[in-house]
Design an enzyme around this catalytic site. Structure first.
Site, PDB file in Angstrom:
ATOM      1  N   GLU A  89      46.467  42.323  34.814  1.00 26.82           N
ATOM      2  CA  GLU A  89      45.653  41.327  33.804  1.00 26.82           C
ATOM      3  C   GLU A  89      44.443  41.215  35.584  1.00 26.82           C
ATOM      4  OE1 GLU A  89      46.913  38.063  31.630  1.00 26.82           O
ATOM      5  OE2 GLU A  89      48.800  37.572  33.037  1.00 26.82           O
ATOM      6  N   CYS A 114      35.991  31.870  22.517  1.00 30.13           N
ATOM      7  CA  CYS A 114      35.233  31.181  22.678  1.00 30.13           C
ATOM      8  C   CYS A 114      35.093  29.553  22.636  1.00 30.13           C
ATOM      9  CB  CYS A 114      33.713  30.963  21.497  1.00 30.13           C
ATOM     10  SG  CYS A 114      33.755  33.225  20.847  1.00 30.13           S
ATOM     11  N   GLU A 161      56.823  40.355  33.410  1.00 32.99           N
ATOM     12  CA  GLU A 161      55.780  39.176  34.012  1.00 32.99           C
ATOM     13  C   GLU A 161      54.807  39.525  35.111  1.00 32.99           C
ATOM     14  OE1 GLU A 161      54.025  37.558  32.103  1.00 32.99           O
ATOM     15  OE2 GLU A 161      53.117  35.580  33.593  1.00 32.99           O
ATOM     16  N   LYS A 167      50.771  40.885  34.864  1.00 32.92           N
ATOM     17  CA  LYS A 167      50.323  39.950  36.630  1.00 32.92           C
ATOM     18  C   LYS A 167      49.128  40.426  36.407  1.00 32.92           C
ATOM     19  CE  LYS A 167      50.062  36.843  35.247  1.00 32.92           C
ATOM     20  NZ  LYS A 167      50.683  36.099  33.720  1.00 32.92           N
ATOM     21  N   ASN A 213      33.276  28.989  17.289  1.00 35.27           N
ATOM     22  CA  ASN A 213      34.482  29.709  17.082  1.00 35.27           C
ATOM     23  C   ASN A 213      35.296  29.912  16.470  1.00 35.27           C
ATOM     24  OD1 ASN A 213      36.817  30.652  19.056  1.00 35.27           O
ATOM     25  ND2 ASN A 213      37.552  28.436  19.196  1.00 35.27           N
ATOM     26  N   GLY A 214      36.018  31.365  16.244  1.00 36.67           N
ATOM     27  CA  GLY A 214      36.847  32.250  14.789  1.00 36.67           C
ATOM     28  C   GLY A 214      36.044  32.774  14.336  1.00 36.67           C
ATOM     29  N   HIS A 250      65.791  58.193  32.691  1.00 39.15           N
ATOM     30  CA  HIS A 250      65.373  58.542  31.288  1.00 39.15           C
ATOM     31  C   HIS A 250      63.653  58.310  30.961  1.00 39.15           C
ATOM     32  CE1 HIS A 250      69.212  58.743  29.772  1.00 39.15           C
ATOM     33  NE2 HIS A 250      69.009  56.383  30.351  1.00 39.15           N
ATOM     34  N   TRP A 302      33.270  34.858  23.813  1.00 39.81           N
ATOM     35  CA  TRP A 302      34.280  36.107  23.857  1.00 39.81           C
ATOM     36  C   TRP A 302      33.829  36.540  23.015  1.00 39.81           C
ATOM     37  CZ3 TRP A 302      38.454  38.670  21.728  1.00 39.81           C
ATOM     38  CH2 TRP A 302      39.239  39.698  22.350  1.00 39.81           C
ATOM     39  N   ARG A 351      37.441  30.238  28.158  1.00 40.04           N
ATOM     40  CA  ARG A 351      37.990  30.814  27.069  1.00 40.04           C
ATOM     41  C   ARG A 351      36.822  31.683  26.779  1.00 40.04           C
ATOM     42  NH1 ARG A 351      39.942  26.329  23.560  1.00 40.04           N
ATOM     43  NH2 ARG A 351      39.351  27.829  21.920  1.00 40.04           N
ATOM     44  N   LYS A 369      41.904  33.030  28.199  1.00 41.48           N
ATOM     45  CA  LYS A 369      43.009  32.331  28.052  1.00 41.48           C
ATOM     46  C   LYS A 369      43.113  32.072  26.608  1.00 41.48           C
ATOM     47  CE  LYS A 369      45.001  30.059  31.034  1.00 41.48           C
ATOM     48  NZ  LYS A 369      46.072  30.235  31.276  1.00 41.48           N
TER      49      LYS A 369
HETATM   50  C1  G6P Z   1      45.949  35.069  26.124  1.00 39.34           C
HETATM   51  C2  G6P Z   1      46.563  34.883  27.614  1.00 39.34           C
HETATM   52  C3  G6P Z   1      47.649  34.911  28.131  1.00 39.34           C
HETATM   53  C4  G6P Z   1      48.523  33.853  27.416  1.00 39.34           C
HETATM   54  C5  G6P Z   1      48.697  34.521  25.862  1.00 39.34           C
HETATM   55  C6  G6P Z   1      49.569  33.895  24.934  1.00 39.34           C
HETATM   56  O1  G6P Z   1      46.376  36.748  26.460  1.00 39.34           O
HETATM   57  O2  G6P Z   1      44.831  35.400  28.254  1.00 39.34           O
HETATM   58  O3  G6P Z   1      47.607  34.680  29.912  1.00 39.34           O
HETATM   59  O4  G6P Z   1      49.703  34.033  28.401  1.00 39.34           O
HETATM   60  O5  G6P Z   1      47.020  34.322  25.334  1.00 39.34           O
HETATM   61  O6  G6P Z   1      48.991  32.889  25.024  1.00 39.34           O
HETATM   62  P1  G6P Z   1      49.584  31.487  24.863  1.00 39.34           P
HETATM   63  O7  G6P Z   1      48.330  30.101  25.008  1.00 39.34           O
HETATM   64  O8  G6P Z   1      49.460  31.584  23.233  1.00 39.34           O
HETATM   65  O9  G6P Z   1      50.827  30.610  25.538  1.00 39.34           O
END
Ligand code: G6P
Length: 610
Positions: free
Chosen positions: A490, A2, A483, A487, A100-101, A506, A75, A27, A605
């Protein structure tokens, strides 16, 4: 997560709030709202589901106006995205709150408030805050006192912005466990979850600390700590400009951020290398003293940052001879691990606000880790303040939810850490100067990979109709494959899994057929021949492969395999180089699928809740 914005000014604040929300949308983006006090000191509120653009449309149809207001982009945690769950929440049209929280004791508060006759119009945990503030106003507190008293009764994490019709010249902000910053203007003040929201109106910021409550009027800001004592918090000048968070000519932030990587890496190295060596002081004045005591490294992080940690483990152990373990923070914080106090706890985080990583760090300190270091992209964030040593990545603001430039700069920072710690272990001067040379050459190498963009865009067409994909790598390239798979899932919503190529037989081999593309990262290293044998296993089962291979790897395309050559690179930095084509692949697949690349569904994010 948020986003919160608030403003008190001698001018109309609605446009400031709206622009702030737009900049905080990364956010959270399932609903948005704002509340202002109009000229008659009445509360006017507007809320919509969906993105900030929808709130802007609603505002155009039903304008609200005032010189003090609060706003929020959500969010969802408690209660689905809906207009009634969107913030601000109000009580008796007297007070309004954005939050927020997560309030952990909201159920207990809700039942006691119900017993006192309060009615609820949402399923959120936030509504109890505004009722609690109202209760204290009713008992005769002023707005500051009411927020201070309400906060004492809240358990959990919050950043708050509160206004009331009783004191139309006052905005109260509070922070515990979620970020909040005050923007300082001339005769006007702002609050936000992140400086990026306020850059169009100011570059002067005061960062609230844990437990702080700020009393903000047009005449100034007074800050109190959790015990009600008046405290001073220093003002800092942000180096960021308003257009640092603009999309410019790029179609998406993610693409812009992928293409910014050569610059971001060069910036992360700047001033940290001298005559072929890494400057230890880059990690802080106390770095040498701390590093001398380190006998091992334990890394905790989440998401993409966790993958950076996995790659660093390879470097720490194979290049530097330092024992290193890596773990997702949400597991570490509850696992009761065995700790040596000579181990350095390293957190990695783009935002510096990820709740699990922060809690992991606190737990690590409690368990007896001697010293902590954070690798972080946001100055003045919670992790930077709670760590003994800090190494900033200088990626600049990252807006796309899928992390790209933050990841590659984290890797650069982790290589610097490997080198300075490694000097005390197995890394000699010659190895150090070789690694430094490779690092300095990286921006050019990444430029080269970015030149493959058109080809990757064409290859992406093969993925757009697929439902699953497998990513393979070996050694330090296995986390690169992880990774790449992250990507893709996501932003394109294609199910993707990563496997160390040797593990294929396996289990996952059973899934391989023509409908399951297999993406492979193949640098020219000592595992290459083994990797090639693993690929034979895929080819023999009719699998279709896309291989990003070192030009020198001796691999060529055939019926089942498309090889995209990547310019030869040193194995040490290969994980950084090979990450980039996987970012581009995910990006182009998502664009073809028509998903919301920068704000994929269900994600946010900065995850400031557990
Ligand atoms: C969320 C974001 C990711 C990020 C993760 C950790 O899930 O969508 O992209 O890698 O948080 O965030 P940080 O800010 O701690 O790297």
């Amino acid at each position: 997560m948020c986003g919160i914005v608030g403003a008190i000014a001698q001018r109309e604040v609605t446009p400031i709030l709206l622009e702030g929300l737009r900049r905080l949308e990364y956010r959270g983006y399932d609903s948005a709202g704002l509340a202002v006090l109009n000229r008659k000191a009445e509360l006017e509120r507007l809320r919509t589901t969906g993105k900030v653009a929808e709130l802007a449309q609603a505002l155009a149809a039903t304008p609200v106006s005032g010189m003090i207001g609060i706003a929020h982009t959500r969010w969802a945690t408690h209660g689905k995205p809906s207009e009634s769950n969107a913030h601000p929440h109000v009580c008796e049209n007297q007070a309004a709150v954005v939050h927020n929280g997560i309030i952990e004791n909201f159920e207990a508060l809700r039942s006691s408030q119900k017993a006192q006759g309060y009615t609820f119009t949402s399923d959120t945990d936030t509504e109890v805050i505004v009722h609690q503030v109202h209760r204290h106003l009713d008992k005769g507190d002023d707005l500051l006192g009411a927020v201070q008293n309400a906060c004492k009764e809240l358990e959990g994490a919050y950043a708050l912005g509160v206004i009331s019709i009783d004191e139309p010249g006052r905005l109260i902000a509070a922070r515990r466990g979620s970020p909040l910053v005050i923007g300082v203007g001339i005769g006007e003040y702002f609050i936000a979850s992140d400086v990026a929201a306020l850059l169009p109106v100011t570059q002067r910021f005061v960062f609230l600390e844990e437990g702080d409550i700020a009393d903000i009027t047009a005449n100034g800001v007074t800050i109190f700590d959790a015990y009600g004592n008046k405290v001073e918090r220093k003002e800092t000048l942000s180096e960021l400009s308003a257009d640092a968070v603009e999309r410019g000519e790029y179609r998406h932030y993610m693409l812009k951020e992928i293409f910014e990587q050569p610059r971001a890496i060069a910036d992360t190295l700047e001033g940290r290398l001298y005559q072929g060596r890494v400057l230890e002081v880059a990690f802080g004045a106390a770095a040498a003293e701390v590093f001398d005591k380190v006998q091992g490294v334990h890394i905790i992080a989440c998401g993409t940052s966790f993958h950076a940690g996995l790659i660093a483990r390879h470097w720490m152990e194979s290049l530097a001879g330092i024992p290193c373990s890596v773990e997702v923070a949400s597991e570490f914080r509850y696992r009761k691990p065995v700790v040596r106090n000579s181990s350095l706890i390293v957190t990695i985080s783009q935002s510096g606000e990820t709740a699990d990583t922060l809690a992991g760090l606190k737990e690590a300190k409690r368990l007896g880790f001697g010293q902590s270091l954070t690798i972080c992209n946001v100055p003045e964030s919670s992790l930077t303040r709670e760590s003994d040593l800090v190494l900033m990545t200088r990626a600049g603001p990252e807006i796309g939810v899928a992390s790209t430039k933050a990841f590659t700069t984290q890797l650069v920072a982790l290589m610097l850490l490997t080198i300075v710690l490694g000097r005390r272990f197995a890394l000699n001067d010659e190895m150090e100067s070789q690694l430094v040379k490779q690092l300095m050459h990286l921006p050019k190498e990444i430029e080269g990979v970015l030149g493959l963009d058109d080809k990757i865009q064409t290859l992406a067409e093969r993925f757009a109709d697929k439902h699953n994909a497998l990513f393979l790598g070996r050694g330090a390239q296995y986390p690169v494959a992880m990774e790449g798979a992250l990507k893709l899932k996501e932003i394109s919503y294609i199910h993707a899994e990563a496997y160390p190529a040797g593990e294929l037989k396996h289990g996952p081999l059973a899934l391989v057929d023509a409908s399951m593309p297999v993406v492979v990262v193949a640098p020219n290293n000592e595992l290459l021949e083994k990797l090639k044998s693993n690929l034979q296993e895929v080819g023999a089962r009719g699998g279709e492969m896309l291989v990003f291979a070192d030009e020198d790897a001796g691999m060529s395309s055939d019926e089942s395999t498309t090889v995209l050559p990547v310019a030869p690179t040193d194995d040490c930095v290969a994980p950084i180089v090979f990450t980039v084509p996987l970012q581009l692949l995910a990006y182009h697949v998502a664009v073809l699928k028509g998903t919301d690349v920068d704000q994929p569904r269900n994600l946010a994010k900065s995850v400031t809740v557990e």
